[in-house]
Design an enzyme around this catalytic site. Structure first.
Site, PDB file in Angstrom:
ATOM      1  N   LYS A   8       0.844  -1.208   0.000  1.00 47.32           N
ATOM      2  CA  LYS A   8       0.000   0.000   0.000  1.00 47.32           C
ATOM      3  C   LYS A   8       0.880   1.259   0.000  1.00 47.32           C
ATOM      4  O   LYS A   8       0.610   2.202  -0.742  1.00 47.32           O
ATOM      5  CB  LYS A   8      -0.936   0.017   1.222  1.00 47.32           C
ATOM      6  CG  LYS A   8      -1.862  -1.198   1.295  1.00 47.32           C
ATOM      7  CD  LYS A   8      -2.790  -1.146   2.488  1.00 47.32           C
ATOM      8  CE  LYS A   8      -2.074  -1.142   3.829  1.00 47.32           C
ATOM      9  NZ  LYS A   8      -1.352  -2.404   4.132  1.00 47.32           N
ATOM     10  N   ARG A  10      -9.623   0.550   9.252  1.00 46.38           N
ATOM     11  CA  ARG A  10      -9.120  -0.778   9.604  1.00 46.38           C
ATOM     12  C   ARG A  10     -10.147  -1.584  10.382  1.00 46.38           C
ATOM     13  O   ARG A  10      -9.868  -2.723  10.741  1.00 46.38           O
ATOM     14  CB  ARG A  10      -7.885  -0.626  10.466  1.00 46.38           C
ATOM     15  CG  ARG A  10      -6.606  -0.712   9.677  1.00 46.38           C
ATOM     16  CD  ARG A  10      -5.497  -0.401  10.632  1.00 46.38           C
ATOM     17  NE  ARG A  10      -4.341  -1.169  10.373  1.00 46.38           N
ATOM     18  CZ  ARG A  10      -3.339  -0.743   9.616  1.00 46.38           C
ATOM     19  NH1 ARG A  10      -3.402   0.413   9.008  1.00 46.38           N
ATOM     20  NH2 ARG A  10      -2.280  -1.475   9.462  1.00 46.38           N
ATOM     21  N   ARG A  14      11.717  -1.841  11.052  1.00 45.52           N
ATOM     22  CA  ARG A  14      10.630  -1.344  11.892  1.00 45.52           C
ATOM     23  C   ARG A  14      10.405  -2.287  13.066  1.00 45.52           C
ATOM     24  O   ARG A  14      10.507  -3.502  12.886  1.00 45.52           O
ATOM     25  CB  ARG A  14       9.343  -1.248  11.057  1.00 45.52           C
ATOM     26  CG  ARG A  14       8.954   0.156  10.691  1.00 45.52           C
ATOM     27  CD  ARG A  14       7.863   0.233   9.678  1.00 45.52           C
ATOM     28  NE  ARG A  14       6.598  -0.419  10.046  1.00 45.52           N
ATOM     29  CZ  ARG A  14       5.484  -0.354   9.330  1.00 45.52           C
ATOM     30  NH1 ARG A  14       5.481   0.357   8.216  1.00 45.52           N
ATOM     31  NH2 ARG A  14       4.390  -0.957   9.704  1.00 45.52           N
TER      32      ARG A  14
HETATM   33  P1  AP5 Z   1       4.952  -1.607   1.765  1.00 44.10           P
HETATM   34  O1  AP5 Z   1       4.633  -0.860   0.543  1.00 44.10           O
HETATM   35  O2  AP5 Z   1       5.724  -0.926   2.828  1.00 44.10           O
HETATM   36  O3  AP5 Z   1       3.635  -2.340   2.337  1.00 44.10           O
HETATM   37  P2  AP5 Z   1       2.367  -1.780   3.089  1.00 44.10           P
HETATM   38  O4  AP5 Z   1       1.183  -2.502   2.550  1.00 44.10           O
HETATM   39  O5  AP5 Z   1       2.344  -0.293   3.080  1.00 44.10           O
HETATM   40  O6  AP5 Z   1       2.686  -2.384   4.537  1.00 44.10           O
HETATM   41  P3  AP5 Z   1       2.672  -1.695   5.952  1.00 44.10           P
HETATM   42  O7  AP5 Z   1       3.411  -2.639   6.859  1.00 44.10           O
HETATM   43  O8  AP5 Z   1       3.184  -0.322   5.925  1.00 44.10           O
HETATM   44  O9  AP5 Z   1       1.137  -1.742   6.212  1.00 44.10           O
HETATM   45  P4  AP5 Z   1       0.419  -1.875   7.538  1.00 44.10           P
HETATM   46  O10 AP5 Z   1      -0.945  -1.633   7.061  1.00 44.10           O
HETATM   47  O11 AP5 Z   1       0.618  -3.101   8.350  1.00 44.10           O
HETATM   48  O12 AP5 Z   1       1.167  -0.830   8.483  1.00 44.10           O
HETATM   49  P5  AP5 Z   1       0.829   0.670   8.866  1.00 44.10           P
HETATM   50  O13 AP5 Z   1       2.103   1.400   8.775  1.00 44.10           O
HETATM   51  O14 AP5 Z   1      -0.360   1.186   8.136  1.00 44.10           O
HETATM   52  O15 AP5 Z   1       5.756  -2.909   1.332  1.00 44.10           O
HETATM   53  C1  AP5 Z   1       6.242  -3.837   2.279  1.00 44.10           C
HETATM   54  C2  AP5 Z   1       7.602  -4.407   1.816  1.00 44.10           C
HETATM   55  O16 AP5 Z   1       7.420  -5.161   0.624  1.00 44.10           O
HETATM   56  C3  AP5 Z   1       8.657  -3.355   1.498  1.00 44.10           C
HETATM   57  O17 AP5 Z   1       9.910  -3.819   1.928  1.00 44.10           O
HETATM   58  C4  AP5 Z   1       8.633  -3.236  -0.018  1.00 44.10           C
HETATM   59  O18 AP5 Z   1       9.902  -2.903  -0.545  1.00 44.10           O
HETATM   60  C5  AP5 Z   1       8.236  -4.643  -0.421  1.00 44.10           C
HETATM   61  N1  AP5 Z   1       7.397  -4.638  -1.611  1.00 44.10           N
HETATM   62  C6  AP5 Z   1       6.401  -3.773  -1.942  1.00 44.10           C
HETATM   63  N2  AP5 Z   1       5.849  -4.102  -3.120  1.00 44.10           N
HETATM   64  C7  AP5 Z   1       6.499  -5.239  -3.519  1.00 44.10           C
HETATM   65  C8  AP5 Z   1       6.374  -6.086  -4.664  1.00 44.10           C
HETATM   66  N3  AP5 Z   1       5.463  -5.840  -5.633  1.00 44.10           N
HETATM   67  N4  AP5 Z   1       7.197  -7.171  -4.751  1.00 44.10           N
HETATM   68  C9  AP5 Z   1       8.119  -7.426  -3.786  1.00 44.10           C
HETATM   69  N5  AP5 Z   1       8.291  -6.649  -2.706  1.00 44.10           N
HETATM   70  C10 AP5 Z   1       7.489  -5.586  -2.569  1.00 44.10           C
HETATM   71  O19 AP5 Z   1       0.376   0.503  10.396  1.00 44.10           O
HETATM   72  C11 AP5 Z   1       1.291   0.144  11.407  1.00 44.10           C
HETATM   73  C12 AP5 Z   1       0.556   0.092  12.753  1.00 44.10           C
HETATM   74  O20 AP5 Z   1      -0.065   1.376  13.029  1.00 44.10           O
HETATM   75  C13 AP5 Z   1      -0.621  -0.880  12.826  1.00 44.10           C
HETATM   76  O21 AP5 Z   1      -0.200  -2.195  13.138  1.00 44.10           O
HETATM   77  C14 AP5 Z   1      -1.478  -0.237  13.938  1.00 44.10           C
HETATM   78  O22 AP5 Z   1      -0.930  -0.499  15.200  1.00 44.10           O
HETATM   79  C15 AP5 Z   1      -1.328   1.251  13.664  1.00 44.10           C
HETATM   80  N6  AP5 Z   1      -2.396   1.773  12.783  1.00 44.10           N
HETATM   81  C16 AP5 Z   1      -2.229   2.275  11.528  1.00 44.10           C
HETATM   82  N7  AP5 Z   1      -3.414   2.664  11.005  1.00 44.10           N
HETATM   83  C17 AP5 Z   1      -4.346   2.391  11.971  1.00 44.10           C
HETATM   84  C18 AP5 Z   1      -5.762   2.524  12.021  1.00 44.10           C
HETATM   85  N8  AP5 Z   1      -6.467   3.012  10.984  1.00 44.10           N
HETATM   86  N9  AP5 Z   1      -6.402   2.137  13.145  1.00 44.10           N
HETATM   87  C19 AP5 Z   1      -5.720   1.641  14.199  1.00 44.10           C
HETATM   88  N10 AP5 Z   1      -4.375   1.471  14.197  1.00 44.10           N
HETATM   89  C20 AP5 Z   1      -3.701   1.827  13.091  1.00 44.10           C
END
Ligand code: AP5
Length: 214
Positions: free
Chosen positions: A17, A93, A160
């Site tokens: 994402k 979420r 992270r």
């Molecule tokens: P990346 O693009 O970073 O993936 P992502 O889907 O953005 O993953 P996140 O871990 O950032 O999502 P998340 O939803 O768990 O975390 P968030 O930060 O929102 O890609 C991942 C990896 O894969 C990278 O190394 C990249 O290089 C690689 N990659 C990408 N595309 C690829 C491809 N096509 N092929 C191969 N490799 C590839 O949330 C973190 C925490 O915040 C949550 O756990 C929660 O505690 C809190 N939080 C956030 N939002 C909320 C909410 N709305 N409500 C409550 N808590 C929340």
């Protein structure tokens, strides 16, 4: 798509994402609103007045749990007020957040990035982010030119705290329990566009553009 369009990106942790959100925002001149980054910038904020399990957002994040809705809704409503067109990533979420969002704004596109679970674990445990500029790499799929050093700014690449295998598994469990019903909700509304998140980031982006523009 134009620069006042409102795009919601859904998908499990590690689906790409963040990777695709940046590309979409660049291509269509949109703002990126990501609750994960906003919360990471406020990990130590004192939320003890809510009287919940933990006293900071960071404690929820490091445990792989969702941060309380009251904190996250506030972040989103402030960011939405400042944006015309946007890519929203990481929110909603759970179904309560989805309902809150529907009261705040309308959406033009709801896109679900679909990636099998085994690949999600590899992507997340191998992710490294720049401590200075936030650029994202992967030790195997997108390695920097020099190990541990950011290609963009020379900063140090770190893992992270929630990308350890144990916490990744918990995040995926929470996703299945809390966020899959949100995906189903948009599917039932008939507004969900599904894009395979497998293949290279370029492949995924080409698929996204194809779906949106055709
Ligand atoms: P990346 O693009 O970073 O993936 P992502 O889907 O953005 O993953 P996140 O871990 O950032 O999502 P998340 O939803 O768990 O975390 P968030 O930060 O929102 O890609 C991942 C990896 O894969 C990278 O190394 C990249 O290089 C690689 N990659 C990408 N595309 C690829 C491809 N096509 N092929 C191969 N490799 C590839 O949330 C973190 C925490 O915040 C949550 O756990 C929660 O505690 C809190 N939080 C956030 N939002 C909320 C909410 N709305 N409500 C409550 N808590 C929340």
């Amino acid at each position: 798509m134009s620069d006042d369009h409102r795009v919601l990106l859904l998908g499990p942790p590690g689906a790409g994402k963040g990777t695709q959100g940046d590309r979409i925002a660049d291509r269509y001149d949109l703002d990126v609103i990501t609750t994960g980054d906003a919360l990471r910038n406020n990990k130590e904020m004192d939320i003890s007045e809510l009287g919940l399990e933990y006293d900071t957002p960071g404690a929820y994040m490091d445990a792989g749990e969702l941060v309380p809705d009251a904190v996250v809704n506030e972040i989103v409503v402030t960011a939405l007020a400042d944006a015309d067109g946007f890519v929203l990533d990481g929110y909603p979420r759970n179904l309560d957040q989805a309902e809150y969002l529907s009261e705040q704004t309308e959406l033009d596109y709801v896109v679900f990035l679909d990636v099998p679970e085994a690949e999600l674990v590899d992507r997340l445990t191998g992710r490294r982010v720049c401590d200075d500029c936030g650029a994202t790499f992967h030790v195997d799929f997108d390695p920097p030119a020099e190990q541990g050093v950011c290609d963009d700014c020379g900063g140090e690449l770190v893992q992270r705290e929630d990308d350890t295998e144990e916490t990744v598994r918990e995040r995926l469990r929470v996703y299945a329990e809390e966020t899959e019903p949100v995906v189903e909700h948009y599917r039932e509304l008939g507004s969900l566009v599904e894009v395979s998140g497998e293949g290279t980031p370029d492949d995924v982006f080409d698929r996204f553009v194809d779906v949106i523009e055709n």
